[in-house]
Design an enzyme around this catalytic site. Sequence first.
Site, short mmCIF file in Angstrom:
data_model
loop_
_atom_site.label_atom_id
_atom_site.label_comp_id
_atom_site.label_asym_id
_atom_site.label_seq_id
_atom_site.Cartn_x
_atom_site.Cartn_y
_atom_site.Cartn_z
N SER A 105 0.85 -1.19 0.00
CA SER A 105 0.00 0.00 0.00
C SER A 105 0.89 1.24 0.00
O SER A 105 2.01 1.20 0.51
CB SER A 105 -0.84 -0.04 1.28
OG SER A 105 -1.21 1.26 1.66
N SER A 106 0.33 2.35 -0.52
CA SER A 106 1.14 3.58 -0.54
C SER A 106 1.34 4.16 0.87
O SER A 106 2.15 5.07 1.05
CB SER A 106 0.50 4.63 -1.44
OG SER A 106 -0.82 4.90 -1.02
N CYS A 107 0.65 3.62 1.88
CA CYS A 107 0.85 4.14 3.23
C CYS A 107 2.17 3.69 3.85
O CYS A 107 2.51 4.10 4.95
CB CYS A 107 -0.32 3.79 4.14
SG CYS A 107 -0.37 2.06 4.57
N TYR A 134 -0.55 -0.81 10.23
CA TYR A 134 -0.73 -1.49 8.94
C TYR A 134 0.52 -1.27 8.07
O TYR A 134 1.03 -2.19 7.43
CB TYR A 134 -1.97 -0.91 8.26
CG TYR A 134 -2.28 -1.47 6.90
CD1 TYR A 134 -2.84 -2.73 6.76
CD2 TYR A 134 -2.03 -0.72 5.75
CE1 TYR A 134 -3.14 -3.24 5.52
CE2 TYR A 134 -2.33 -1.23 4.50
CZ TYR A 134 -2.88 -2.49 4.39
OH TYR A 134 -3.18 -3.00 3.14
N LYS A 138 3.15 -3.95 6.33
CA LYS A 138 3.40 -4.02 4.89
C LYS A 138 4.89 -3.81 4.57
O LYS A 138 5.44 -4.46 3.67
CB LYS A 138 2.53 -3.00 4.14
CG LYS A 138 1.05 -3.39 4.12
CD LYS A 138 0.86 -4.67 3.31
CE LYS A 138 -0.56 -5.14 3.23
NZ LYS A 138 -0.67 -6.46 2.58
N HIS A 177 -12.96 2.37 3.36
CA HIS A 177 -12.20 3.52 2.89
C HIS A 177 -13.16 4.59 2.36
O HIS A 177 -14.37 4.37 2.26
CB HIS A 177 -11.21 3.10 1.81
CG HIS A 177 -10.03 2.39 2.36
ND1 HIS A 177 -9.90 1.02 2.36
CD2 HIS A 177 -8.91 2.86 2.98
CE1 HIS A 177 -8.77 0.68 2.93
NE2 HIS A 177 -8.14 1.77 3.32
P1 GDP Z 1 -6.39 6.79 4.01
O1 GDP Z 1 -6.16 7.06 2.56
O2 GDP Z 1 -5.51 5.75 4.57
O3 GDP Z 1 -6.36 8.07 4.83
O4 GDP Z 1 -7.84 6.13 4.18
P2 GDP Z 1 -9.38 6.52 3.95
O5 GDP Z 1 -9.79 6.11 2.59
O6 GDP Z 1 -10.13 5.92 5.10
O7 GDP Z 1 -9.49 8.12 4.11
C1 GDP Z 1 -9.05 9.01 3.13
C2 GDP Z 1 -9.51 10.42 3.46
O8 GDP Z 1 -10.92 10.52 3.28
C3 GDP Z 1 -9.24 10.87 4.91
O9 GDP Z 1 -8.83 12.22 4.86
C4 GDP Z 1 -10.62 10.73 5.55
O10 GDP Z 1 -10.79 11.59 6.67
C5 GDP Z 1 -11.51 11.16 4.39
N1 GDP Z 1 -12.93 10.76 4.54
C6 GDP Z 1 -13.98 11.60 4.36
N2 GDP Z 1 -15.14 10.97 4.61
C7 GDP Z 1 -14.82 9.68 4.90
C8 GDP Z 1 -15.62 8.53 5.23
O11 GDP Z 1 -16.84 8.56 5.32
N3 GDP Z 1 -14.91 7.36 5.45
C9 GDP Z 1 -13.57 7.28 5.36
N4 GDP Z 1 -12.95 6.09 5.57
N5 GDP Z 1 -12.80 8.36 5.08
C10 GDP Z 1 -13.42 9.54 4.85
#
Ligand code: GDP
Length: 312
Positions: A105-107, A134, A138, A177
């Site tokens: 993952s890119s994280c 996580y 990875k 996500h």
């Molecule tokens: P990340 O890429 O590891 O940060 O994973 P996420 O896909 O969970 O979140 C990406 C971004 O989307 C973060 O800045 C979250 O705060 C934002 N976000 C906005 N609304 C939502 C939501 O309903 N669910 C999730 N998971 N993220 C959200």
Amino acid sequence: MDERIWVAGHRGMVGSAITRLFCSQGRNVITVDRSILDLRKQDEVEFWLRANKPTSIVFAAAKVGGIIANSTYPADFIYDNLTIQTNVIHGAHKAGVDRLVFLGSSCIYPKFAEQPIKESSLLTGPLEPTNEWYAIAKISGIMTCQAYRKQYGRRYVSVMPCNLYGPNDNFNLETSHVMPALMRKFHEAKVTSAKEVVVWGTGAPLREFLHVDDLARGVVWCHDNYDEYEHINCGAGFDVTIRELAETIARVVGFSGDIVFDVSKPDGTPRKIMDSSRIRALGWKPEISFDDGIASTYRWYLANIDAKNRAA
Ligand code: GDP
């Protein structure tokens, strides 16, 4: 020797896309359900590998989740991922499986890595705290593949995707996500005629989204051709803000109410666009546009998840 490709994690979004692609090429994929084999059990994994003799493995099994799930269940994320990947990589070596593709993952990259992020940025700075458990698992997976290559000459490689979306994603609002979460929130707001949809964070973070079928083509290509020590990035090549993502999904779904940002929820890393020039130079590039990918994923959601919810 007849090909027997084990796709570990074949029920997930990534594993199912890779399985679909291999099968469409007429290739022999073997799979095993979680109810039959728990990848956290070392003896069982080794027994299964000896009995089923894959000729190669694509490791797409992982405990995954969105920003809140990652920071709420750090023990689950680090234990499950470290255990299952170590069991499968070590078990593959013991069973004489010479080829394995590990998915990350890119994280894995530092929170403030130079953008776009090159493969060489790995381990050059501190990680984003919301998903460091996580990420550490990875990173260990990449290094485990490298260790077996170094010590035993095994042809184990690692591919790092950006944020992914597509059919078979997790649409549970607590653990998903952002893409599936927003698709579901906007859809439910539309059908209930709600006035607003709440989006977590400020809307300012940037994310790079790739359709999982595009990733599958990259992974299958790497399975067949890529054989280097260093992991390789596989990303869309552009990123959007969470606000832009929300607006796009609202348009596709047909929601015309307000978008409200809940700044009590975390933003996570400000930006993580990867430099995917290495895999592009090898001939891979994404083919599914952002708008088409979101529209087809929404159709999948309507046909599968929403239909199931209504039937229940
Ligand atoms: P990340 O890429 O590891 O940060 O994973 P996420 O896909 O969970 O979140 C990406 C971004 O989307 C973060 O800045 C979250 O705060 C934002 N976000 C906005 N609304 C939502 C939501 O309903 N669910 C999730 N998971 N993220 C959200």
